[in-house]
Design a protein around this motif. Structure first.
Motif, PDB file in Angstrom:
ATOM      1  N   ARG A 114      55.320  29.664  21.659  1.00 21.65           N
ATOM      2  CA  ARG A 114      53.975  29.178  21.384  1.00 21.65           C
ATOM      3  C   ARG A 114      53.176  29.266  22.677  1.00 21.65           C
ATOM      4  O   ARG A 114      53.727  29.101  23.765  1.00 21.65           O
ATOM      5  N   VAL A 115      51.869  29.494  22.557  1.00 23.69           N
ATOM      6  CA  VAL A 115      51.014  29.688  23.731  1.00 23.69           C
ATOM      7  C   VAL A 115      49.884  28.671  23.714  1.00 23.69           C
ATOM      8  O   VAL A 115      49.208  28.508  22.683  1.00 23.69           O
ATOM      9  N   ILE A 116      49.674  27.999  24.840  1.00 19.54           N
ATOM     10  CA  ILE A 116      48.501  27.146  25.022  1.00 19.54           C
ATOM     11  C   ILE A 116      47.606  27.815  26.056  1.00 19.54           C
ATOM     12  O   ILE A 116      48.030  28.064  27.189  1.00 19.54           O
ATOM     13  N   TYR A 117      46.397  28.131  25.636  1.00 15.76           N
ATOM     14  CA  TYR A 117      45.429  28.869  26.455  1.00 15.76           C
ATOM     15  C   TYR A 117      44.420  27.865  27.013  1.00 15.76           C
ATOM     16  O   TYR A 117      43.621  27.295  26.276  1.00 15.76           O
ATOM     17  N   CYS A 118      44.474  27.651  28.316  1.00 22.86           N
ATOM     18  CA  CYS A 118      43.604  26.673  28.980  1.00 22.86           C
ATOM     19  C   CYS A 118      42.291  27.329  29.419  1.00 22.86           C
ATOM     20  O   CYS A 118      42.303  28.404  30.027  1.00 22.86           O
ATOM     21  N   LYS A 119      41.200  26.642  29.131  1.00 21.87           N
ATOM     22  CA  LYS A 119      39.879  27.141  29.488  1.00 21.87           C
ATOM     23  C   LYS A 119      39.097  26.023  30.185  1.00 21.87           C
ATOM     24  O   LYS A 119      39.300  24.838  29.892  1.00 21.87           O
ATOM     25  N   ARG A 120      38.203  26.448  31.074  1.00 20.92           N
ATOM     26  CA  ARG A 120      37.390  25.495  31.828  1.00 20.92           C
ATOM     27  C   ARG A 120      36.102  26.206  32.218  1.00 20.92           C
ATOM     28  O   ARG A 120      36.036  27.441  32.203  1.00 20.92           O
ATOM     29  N   ASP A 121      35.088  25.456  32.573  1.00 17.26           N
ATOM     30  CA  ASP A 121      33.839  26.047  33.052  1.00 17.26           C
ATOM     31  C   ASP A 121      34.160  27.152  34.067  1.00 17.26           C
ATOM     32  O   ASP A 121      34.853  26.902  35.056  1.00 17.26           O
ATOM     33  N   PRO A 122      33.684  28.382  33.842  1.00 14.70           N
ATOM     34  CA  PRO A 122      34.058  29.500  34.727  1.00 14.70           C
ATOM     35  C   PRO A 122      33.693  29.282  36.188  1.00 14.70           C
ATOM     36  O   PRO A 122      34.457  29.661  37.085  1.00 14.70           O
ATOM     37  N   LEU A 123      32.524  28.679  36.449  1.00 14.43           N
ATOM     38  CA  LEU A 123      32.124  28.451  37.836  1.00 14.43           C
ATOM     39  C   LEU A 123      33.036  27.430  38.506  1.00 14.43           C
ATOM     40  O   LEU A 123      33.449  27.619  39.657  1.00 14.43           O
ATOM     41  N   ASP A 124      33.357  26.351  37.809  1.00 16.12           N
ATOM     42  CA  ASP A 124      34.277  25.359  38.364  1.00 16.12           C
ATOM     43  C   ASP A 124      35.654  25.973  38.602  1.00 16.12           C
ATOM     44  O   ASP A 124      36.289  25.726  39.630  1.00 16.12           O
ATOM     45  N   THR A 125      36.116  26.763  37.640  1.00  9.17           N
ATOM     46  CA  THR A 125      37.440  27.374  37.745  1.00  9.17           C
ATOM     47  C   THR A 125      37.518  28.291  38.963  1.00  9.17           C
ATOM     48  O   THR A 125      38.433  28.188  39.797  1.00  9.17           O
ATOM     49  N   CYS A 126      36.585  29.200  39.066  1.00  8.68           N
ATOM     50  CA  CYS A 126      36.635  30.192  40.150  1.00  8.68           C
ATOM     51  C   CYS A 126      36.411  29.543  41.508  1.00  8.68           C
ATOM     52  O   CYS A 126      37.074  29.912  42.492  1.00  8.68           O
ATOM     53  N   LEU A 127      35.493  28.571  41.584  1.00 12.56           N
ATOM     54  CA  LEU A 127      35.269  27.889  42.856  1.00 12.56           C
ATOM     55  C   LEU A 127      36.525  27.147  43.301  1.00 12.56           C
ATOM     56  O   LEU A 127      36.900  27.184  44.476  1.00 12.56           O
ATOM     57  N   SER A 128      37.198  26.502  42.351  1.00 13.76           N
ATOM     58  CA  SER A 128      38.421  25.786  42.691  1.00 13.76           C
ATOM     59  C   SER A 128      39.498  26.752  43.182  1.00 13.76           C
ATOM     60  O   SER A 128      40.232  26.448  44.132  1.00 13.76           O
ATOM     61  N   CYS A 129      39.605  27.922  42.560  1.00  9.76           N
ATOM     62  CA  CYS A 129      40.535  28.949  43.054  1.00  9.76           C
ATOM     63  C   CYS A 129      40.181  29.365  44.472  1.00  9.76           C
ATOM     64  O   CYS A 129      41.068  29.539  45.332  1.00  9.76           O
ATOM     65  N   TYR A 130      38.896  29.534  44.732  1.00  4.68           N
ATOM     66  CA  TYR A 130      38.425  30.003  46.033  1.00  4.68           C
ATOM     67  C   TYR A 130      38.779  29.005  47.138  1.00  4.68           C
ATOM     68  O   TYR A 130      39.014  29.388  48.280  1.00  4.68           O
ATOM     69  N   PHE A 131      38.836  27.723  46.777  1.00 12.29           N
ATOM     70  CA  PHE A 131      39.144  26.685  47.750  1.00 12.29           C
ATOM     71  C   PHE A 131      40.645  26.518  47.982  1.00 12.29           C
ATOM     72  O   PHE A 131      41.044  25.757  48.851  1.00 12.29           O
ATOM     73  N   GLN A 132      41.468  27.210  47.197  1.00 15.00           N
ATOM     74  CA  GLN A 132      42.918  27.100  47.349  1.00 15.00           C
ATOM     75  C   GLN A 132      43.467  28.238  48.204  1.00 15.00           C
ATOM     76  O   GLN A 132      43.027  29.376  48.075  1.00 15.00           O
TER      77      GLN A 132
END
Length: 294
Positions: free
Chosen positions: A157-175
């Motif tokens: 089974r697959v759970i596909y997580c989604k979030r505001d794209p700007l929040d998601t990408c910015l958070s990645c950028y800070f990691q």
């Protein structure tokens, strides 16, 4: 301004090579080749197990929170991020150094290879579990491998997580992610990878018979019990109230969200990107957002 300037400088120091054009071509080729007809003839594991639960999506889209909630259930083992699907994909369809592995055609999965890979993956999850009927594998970029998973773990089974794209990408950028996240050190690359994720997931949802549940981070933080109950029902398990006390879960989580998931639900990360709005033009363009919202 100072914070983002420091992050910009840090990410410019990275020397990892990533080619978003090559990644887009691989996604295009996958969408072209993974047709319903090709999938119908796909080699599949003979004894499908319902144990695997793949938690996928963009990194920083809520995958750790979802796993923490699920693993608080007594019949779910939190398996953390496992790279075996990525390794198998790289063996079946070796990538160049500038993009992530992805099996671009079902024809690359031969029956004998599928059988061996299925045993490797089942052995991994069975070894993690302590009798639990479900085991999570929450490597977010496993979204690239859902076609492969439908061959070697057809009962998943697959759970596909989604979030505001700007929040998601910015958070990645800070990691400070590992080199395996080649796309995460450049805002344009992040935006393009996010769009690639959405395109491929839309395709999988249309052509695979794998059960896929979408979980939106903002909805999960607003209506935690409702969404948590949906997830447990999706896993065909009975509800357990421990899922709402996920922050009391003593399991060790080896991800960049290991501190956040030890706290009760909070919403301070929602619309975080607004604090950095004047610096996100390249990200907006890469995401296809042509103008700044009012």
């Amino acid at each position: 301004d100072l914070a983002l300037g420091a992050i910009d400088a840090s990410n410019r120091m990275q020397r990892f090579r990533y080619d978003p054009d090559a990644m887009d071509r691989a996604i295009d080729e996958s969408i072209k080749n993974w047709t319903p007809e090709a999938i119908a003839g796909l080699a599949r594991a003979p004894d499908p197990s319902s144990r695997p639960v793949l938690i996928v999506g963009m990194p920083r889209s809520g995958t750790s929170l979802v796993e923490q909630i699920l693993s608080s259930h007594p019949q779910v083992f939190g398996g953390d991020e496992r790279g075996l699907l990525t390794n198998i994909a790289a063996e079946l369809d070796p990538p160049d150094t500038a993009r992530l592995p992805i099996v671009r055609s079902p024809a690359r999965i031969r029956r004998q290879a599928a059988s061996r890979a299925a045993k490797r993956y089942a052995t991994l999850l069975d070894g993690l579990a302590d009798g639990e009927p479900r085991v999570t594998d929450k490597l977010p970029t496993n979204f690239l491998h859902l076609g492969l998973a439908s061959s070697i773990a057809p009962g998943a089974r697959v759970i596909y997580c989604k979030r505001d794209p700007l929040d998601t990408c910015l958070s990645c950028y800070f990691q400070n992610f590992s080199p395996s996240m080649l796309f995460s050190f450049n805002l344009e690359h992040l935006g393009r990878f996010h769009r690639a994720c959405e395109r491929l997931m839309s395709h999988w949802q249309q052509v695979l018979d794998t059960p896929i549940l979408e979980v939106v981070y903002e909805e999960l933080t607003d209506n935690t019990e409702q969404i948590a109950r949906q997830m447990i029902e999706f896993l065909a398990l009975d509800w357990d109230d421990t899922c709402l006390r996920f922050h009391e879960n003593k399991r060790i989580q080896m991800t960049s969200s290991n501190q956040q998931v030890r706290k009760p639900i909070y919403r301070s990360s929602v619309r975080r990107h607004e604090r950095y709005a004047s610096h996100l033009g390249a990200l907006r363009n890469a995401l296809g957002m042509t103008s700044k919202p009012e």
